[in-house]
Design an enzyme around this catalytic site. Sequence first.
Site, PDB file in Angstrom:
ATOM      1  N   HIS A 116     -24.988  39.013 -15.911  1.00  0.00           N
ATOM      2  CA  HIS A 116     -24.414  39.615 -14.693  1.00  0.00           C
ATOM      3  C   HIS A 116     -22.893  39.556 -14.712  1.00  0.00           C
ATOM      4  O   HIS A 116     -22.210  40.538 -14.477  1.00  0.00           O
ATOM      5  CB  HIS A 116     -24.876  38.840 -13.456  1.00  0.00           C
TER       6      HIS A 116
ATOM      7  N   TYR B  40     -24.405  34.036  -2.881  1.00  0.00           N
ATOM      8  CA  TYR B  40     -25.436  34.854  -3.531  1.00  0.00           C
ATOM      9  C   TYR B  40     -24.733  35.891  -4.386  1.00  0.00           C
ATOM     10  O   TYR B  40     -23.764  36.520  -3.954  1.00  0.00           O
ATOM     11  CB  TYR B  40     -26.323  35.527  -2.489  1.00  0.00           C
ATOM     12  N   GLU B  41     -25.259  36.086  -5.605  1.00  0.00           N
ATOM     13  CA  GLU B  41     -24.502  36.793  -6.625  1.00  0.00           C
ATOM     14  C   GLU B  41     -24.054  38.214  -6.290  1.00  0.00           C
ATOM     15  O   GLU B  41     -23.066  38.685  -6.814  1.00  0.00           O
ATOM     16  CB  GLU B  41     -25.256  36.771  -7.957  1.00  0.00           C
ATOM     17  N   SER B  42     -24.766  38.906  -5.395  1.00  0.00           N
ATOM     18  CA  SER B  42     -24.398  40.294  -5.093  1.00  0.00           C
ATOM     19  C   SER B  42     -23.065  40.400  -4.352  1.00  0.00           C
ATOM     20  O   SER B  42     -22.565  41.499  -4.148  1.00  0.00           O
ATOM     21  CB  SER B  42     -25.494  40.933  -4.250  1.00  0.00           C
TER      22      SER B  42
ATOM     23  N   THR C 239     -18.072  37.020  -6.942  1.00  0.00           N
ATOM     24  CA  THR C 239     -18.911  35.838  -7.111  1.00  0.00           C
ATOM     25  C   THR C 239     -18.806  35.244  -8.515  1.00  0.00           C
ATOM     26  O   THR C 239     -18.696  34.036  -8.666  1.00  0.00           O
ATOM     27  CB  THR C 239     -20.383  36.148  -6.771  1.00  0.00           C
TER      28      THR C 239
END
Lengths: 350, 299
Positions: A114, B71-73, B105
Amino acid sequence: MPRSRTQTKKAQIMSLEEAAKTFMHDGAMVAWSGFTGFNRNPFAFAWQTVRQGVKNLHVIDRHGSCCTWLLNAAGAIKVYETDWMGWGEMAGKLDINLEKRYKKGEMILEDYSHGAMAMRFLAGAIGAPFIPYNAPLGSDLYNPKYDALGRAGMRGKDPRIPKKKFIQMEEPFWGEGDTVLLPSARPELAIIHVAQCGDKGTARWRGVGTIDKEISFAADKVVILAEEVVPESEMRKLPEGNQIPYFVVDAIVECPWGAFPSSVPFYYDYDAPFMRDMDKASRNPDDMKKFMDEWVFGPKNWEEFIVKLGAKRLLDLKADSVTGYSTRMMRGKKPAPRMKMPLSVAMSGY
Amino acid sequence: MAKSMEQMMELIEKMPEEAAKPGEFILPELMAIQIAHQVRNDDIVFAGTGLPMVGIMTANFINAPNALLIYESGICDGKTMHVPMSVCDQRAANMSSTLGGLVDTFGYYLQNGYVSLGFLGGAAIDKYGGVNVTSIGDYYSPGHRFTGSGGNSDIGTMAHRVAYIILQEKRRFLDRNEYTTTPGWWCWDFKKNEWKPKKEVWKGTAYANSGPVAVVTNMGNYGFDEKGEIYLKSFHPGVTVEQIKENCGFALNVSRVEGETKKPTYKELFVLREFVDPELIFLPQKVEYPAQIQKLING
């Protein structure tokens, strides 16, 4: 991509069909907005892409989504360069058609993480050729043996595919050990689903941004799908609420409920039961064909797809204007309780 | 008549902080509460979807109300009312401090060193806490292919303390992973093609001393020793050390076992069931309360 532009873009308002015909083609390198199967997936555009029979796509992204689920169901993806290949409600599991096609050798998976994909799109967005990142040293992601595009002989030929997957090097300025250089991501097309778009192209979402701004700047062409297209002057009343400036936008499509079954915060929630049905259908070829005939090729257009869902479903999914999500839909086995305040806020005292 | 949320909130204080008895809770509840115990009140936590998220929410509602959840988003300090199904769920963004994206993030927060605790899942783990979420068998023609890293490898190496939740089976607890997505305390130095301590491979970076500190499974809790090797810390109620050794693919260090895992308290179970996941999204079923607790709830 750092490239001097001789021609200024002027965003055209067009229909979903027109936009897909104009911008999508066999072999295109595409990035899709949102995050996982839950948030702002431009599903209507993927749906139209599949209906047009487009094949051999190179999807460059940081997630699997309802869009990639559908594209995989139609066998439309040739290269999947991403970092998380789950998709939706079945988080943690691969979508069945992706797994089948990959195991049959019909597609190439290139793994990153990611953070790494976010940095690659950031590099693409700011016109940098590459970006250093403390991508995990010692991870097989950066094992020189594991370079799927290199192994397939695809590096150094296509101008959108970098010559190398990564370079590990000694950090040259501060003496802080090793770092990994990652090539910028340079997709041809970014498909971005937003809440509102001005008729000139200034776009706004609410909720998380994921990497949609970076994707829009990294791509050559940008198609915005919006729940509402509004007068551009309205978008200028709260400019700090906008994320995408009009000058990067090529096309604007007004497409209400276009992100179903994912959510658009403050418009509608995601439809977990529908995603479960999608997953169930993919587990059996006959069910899969039935799903495609019924939901993808059956409806005359996207509007008909939404009408087919029925008013009850849409009412349950409609987000409330305070939280941005729905408490009427059944996500698990019990209905959502009526809450006034998060317990952690009650306990931490603000 | 069903109680209002305010009445339920008042009930939390009345719930006894004594351990529930076997049969009064189920394994996922025990595991979620074990996760919660890892969270400190001053932690900045970065967690993945599923049980890690349920666990840190439970912590946020019990022992660590000030812990900041990322939270990664793109969500910073989400104050959740309804359990999110994903890290990009608008429910997770509720009352957050700021909303951004993955560059925020993973870049501004994680790579910049702010994250003190990462909580993640995994398909398989090696004895130094290296995790595989990518593939089993040959990488290019795998017997089984999982989702791939997502944020696992970033968070698992750059958060200061990292904890994993993993299903314990012999084929998942391995001497060496077939594919290491997220390196643990030992990993490959690909430049020299040597297997060596993370501290050496990552020497000079800000994260040489960051890595796994705990693992929660369906059978027990684990820690890591000075050499970075995993050891059994406690066994869950109803599980024996012998059974745990049988479900481990290498010679497990059991010399440091402290005893049975602490059972969840009635208060913890009440919060988890009524406030964290009352919709039964991650918890498979609603377990009946024992008579004395049900009496408290009925008033």
